[in-house]
Design an enzyme around this catalytic site. Structure first.
Site, PDB file in Angstrom:
ATOM      1  N   GLY A   8       0.835  -1.194   0.000  1.00  0.00           N
ATOM      2  CA  GLY A   8       0.000   0.000   0.000  1.00  0.00           C
ATOM      3  C   GLY A   8       0.871   1.245   0.000  1.00  0.00           C
ATOM      4  O   GLY A   8       1.948   1.270  -0.591  1.00  0.00           O
ATOM      5  N   GLU A   9       0.393   2.298   0.640  1.00  0.00           N
ATOM      6  CA  GLU A   9       1.097   3.574   0.769  1.00  0.00           C
ATOM      7  C   GLU A   9       1.197   4.341  -0.541  1.00  0.00           C
ATOM      8  O   GLU A   9       1.675   5.465  -0.574  1.00  0.00           O
ATOM      9  CB  GLU A   9       2.518   3.390   1.330  1.00  0.00           C
ATOM     10  CG  GLU A   9       2.600   2.740   2.677  1.00  0.00           C
ATOM     11  CD  GLU A   9       4.040   2.574   3.174  1.00  0.00           C
ATOM     12  OE1 GLU A   9       4.982   3.075   2.496  1.00  0.00           O
ATOM     13  OE2 GLU A   9       4.228   1.960   4.234  1.00  0.00           O
TER      14      GLU A   9
END
Length: 353
Positions: A317-318
């Site tokens: 993610g991120e």
């Protein structure tokens, strides 16, 4: 086509949406890309010192940049990474490998430059924006009540819109939020159907027992609210989280500002799904950076008709996969603008190269 011809829409501030009805109406009358800019990219591509089509999807990327920036040549001088963070009431059901405090700790890590997304954003040359969304007040546990009221959902959506810089050349949205793979899987189940287990993944690394419990919780939550879910915005409010709503807002703002969007993994793509299920044309300006290891992501992309650029077994993610996709886009544009044409190189265009 001059770059100066393309930016008039970016000078107009985007007002916040006051209700979901206004948002739904906006999704039905979105600006379209600039076909002339895309055609100009294709025309130059046909003159470059290479066989037609030999750079594959790199050629597609350049035309996409031109179409959705509304200018030729397109640029990659002001990319933006936006990481949105939120907490989820469903985390109290024990469906994550980490406690909710990790969300706030990771926000501090982002702000200090210590996360993977900071390093990749630096490699891209992107400005990074971190938006924590009421981390001390998680959205409600959707097993017991809708996650957000309409006002709360709109507040998060509008926060995502405000985070997008109007001078951006490409937007890379990302997220952080303990419990948000459960929320994302529930959104997929509610909007696309199928067995819950097919939308479930291990998220932050849960055990097989927890994974089974996660699928059961998703099924129960969706069944509880099924009659109240009419479209993607309903599902986002009832089953989603603030960071997912904010990503949806950022994706829409980018469309209104003539900024192409490079989507990240499963959770980011679910934010896009919520828009798609309320306005089917709302993702035309989006590409997908990568295919996540979350098993539901490929199923979701197949439904959306979006093909990822990369497949690297990522599940962080991120915005990491989105930024890697944007790095590829930057390389594609450099090839397109830096290569010589047949005429410039003195190469016979009828000779195989």
């Amino acid at each position: 086509m001059s770059a100066a011809n393309s930016l008039s829409s970016r000078q107009v501030p985007i007002p916040p949406f006051e209700n979901l009805a206004a948002l739904r109406e906006a999704l039905m009358r979105l600006p379209q890309g600039d076909a002339r800019a895309a055609d100009a990219a294709a025309a130059r591509d046909g003159m470059l010192t290479k066989p037609p089509g030999s750079l594959g999807r790199l050629e597609e990327i350049v035309a996409w940049l031109a179409r959705w920036q509304g200018r030729y040549p397109p640029v990659m001088d002001q990319p933006q990474t936006c990481v949105f963070a939120g907490n989820h009431g469903i985390a109290e059901a024990g469906i994550s490998a980490y406690p909710q405090v990790v969300t706030e700790q990771m926000v501090l890590n982002f702000e200090r430059g210590g996360a993977a997304i900071n390093q990749l954003s630096a490699e891209l040359g992107a400005r990074m924006t971190v938006v924590p969304l009421e981390l001390d007040r998680p959205v409600r546990n959707f097993l017991h009540a809708p996650a957000m009221t309409e006002a709360e959902s709109l507040a998060a959506f509008n926060a995502g819109m405000r985070a997008v810089r109007p001078d951006g050349s490409v937007l890379c949205p990302g997220e952080m939020g303990i419990g948000n793979t459960t929320s994302a899987s529930a959104l997929c189940l509610a909007l696309l159907g199928g067995p819950a287990v097919e939308w479930c993944g291990r998220g932050s690394g849960v055990s097989s027992d927890v994974l089974q419990r996660k699928a059961q919780i998703i099924s129960e939550g969706v069944e509880r609210h099924r009659e109240s879910i009419g479209d993607g915005l309903d599902a986002l409010r009832i089953l989603g989280g603030r960071e997912i709503a904010a990503m949806a807002g950022a994706i829409l703002a980018a469309r209104l500002l003539a900024i192409p969007v490079m989507l990240d993994g499963f959770i980011c793509s679910v934010a896009a799904l919520a828009l798609h299920c309320s306005g089917p044309d709302s993702l035309a300006h989006c590409m997908v950076g990568h295919a996540s290891m979350e098993p539901g992501h490929r199923r979701l992309l197949a439904h959306l008709g979006l093909r990822p650029l990369l497949d690297l077994d990522l599940r962080l993610g991120e915005g990491t996969g989105a930024v890697l996709g944007a790095i590829l886009a930057k390389a594609a544009l450099r090839c397109h603008l830096g290569m010589a044409t047949f005429a410039e190189a003195g190469v016979d265009s009828g000779t195989a190269v």
